[in-house]
Scaffold this active site. Structure first.
Site, PDB file in Angstrom:
ATOM      1  CB  CYS A 182      23.989  54.383  38.557  1.00 15.41           C
ATOM      2  SG  CYS A 182      23.253  53.725  37.047  1.00 15.41           S
ATOM      3  NE  ARG A 231      22.757  49.581  39.830  1.00 12.10           N
ATOM      4  CZ  ARG A 231      21.569  50.141  39.915  1.00 12.10           C
ATOM      5  NH1 ARG A 231      21.325  51.025  40.856  1.00 12.10           N
ATOM      6  NH2 ARG A 231      20.610  49.832  39.069  1.00 12.10           N
TER       7      ARG A 231
END
Length: 305
Positions: free
Chosen positions: A196, A242
């Site tokens: 991530c 994100r």
């Protein structure tokens, strides 16, 4: 046989078959060395989320090599090849042997860059290598980094991304808290993992930015340097977007959606937001350049020219 093929120099277009035959031993040698390496990459590092950009980088690098081949042959025209490429070839083969035998991916995969550079110098000279430098440099982004390096560099980055994502969502009224790199939003807990907000993601976005700079080919030093420096904060911002997207998906649609196909959607959000930010900052730098009274840069070069 297409005599306009970029792999052929002007002096060799009269006999393209002979020219292609001269390259066959080199292509065969590269296949013998690196097909097993590619097979290991596709079933190993490149199959994991944090390094899934590897095949894309490889494909773009090969396209860049093909695209610049004509310019490379033109640069080598009338110049002598250099025997100084042999030390590069020997160094690459040493890296390959060490990496392959000891399982060190950064040596094994990275050796192909040195090997191609050495072969270009041996066969076409240093001017030819200069024409292909960006394609070989870009190929470096597909090399898997040692896990120890990734762990050391990634943790501060994940902490920073988690901190910013927490404060932004809290400012919008979401019930979110943080403990290190673990975010709790509502009844759900999310671990900000390497995939991530890790080093590989940052490197991938750096590659995207550098590829954009290479393709648009701005003549303005101000815009090239400015955009190159802005790529780091752009990559960081895209990572924050994100993580926030994943947090909101999990909060509104549940943990299964956040870890399912929408997780991949968040990855697309990452790259799209980075691309939009890069183009946006490029236009902003162009606006600043106009305010400084400098003439605007010419339009981007046509790809393949």
């Amino acid at each position: 046989m297409n005599t306009n093929d970029p792999f052929l120099s002007a002096g060799d277009r009269a006999n393209p078959v002979q020219r292609w035959l001269a390259w066959l031993p080199i292509l065969a040698g590269l296949c013998v060395l690196y097909v097993p390496t590619l097979a290991d990459l596709f079933t190993g590092p490149w199959a994991r989320d944090e390094q899934m950009h590897g095949p894309i980088v490889l494909g773009i690098s090969l396209w860049l090599l093909y695209r610049n081949w004509g310019a490379m042959e033109a640069a080598a025209e009338g110049r002598q090849p250099s025997a100084w490429g042999w030390p590069l070839v020997a160094l690459a083969l040493l890296f390959y042997a060490l990496g392959r035998s000891q399982g060190v991916g950064v040596f094994e995969v990275g050796s192909v860059i040195w090997l191609l550079a050495g072969l270009i110098v041996v066969l076409r000279g240093w001017s030819a290598l200069k024409a292909q430098w960006f394609a070989l440099f870009f190929m470096g982004f597909m090399v898997p980094l040692p896990p120890q390096v990734v762990d050391v560099v990634t943790m501060p980055m994940k902490m920073a991304v988690s901190y910013v994502a927490e404060h932004v969502l809290y400012a919008f009224g979401y019930p979110i808290g943080r403990n290190g790199v673990v975010l709790q939003i509502g009844q759900y807990m999310l671990l900000v993992a390497d995939a991530c907000a890790g080093l590989q993601t940052l490197l991938t976005l750096e590659a995207l930015g550098l590829l954009y700079l290479n393709l648009v080919r701005r003549d303005s030093l101000f815009r090239n340097v400015g955009l190159a420096l802005l790529i780091v904060p752009i990559s960081f911002t895209a990572n924050v977007i994100r993580v926030m997207a994943l947090s909101l998906i999990t909060y509104h649609f549940g943990n299964e959606a956040g870890q399912g196909f929408l997780h991949g959607f968040a990855g697309m959000v990452l790259f799209l937001s980075a691309l939009i930010l890069i183009i946006g900052f490029d236009n902003l730098l162009q606006f600043v350049e106009r305010l400084r009274g400098q003439p605007p840069a010419p339009p981007p070069a046509v790809l393949g020219a």
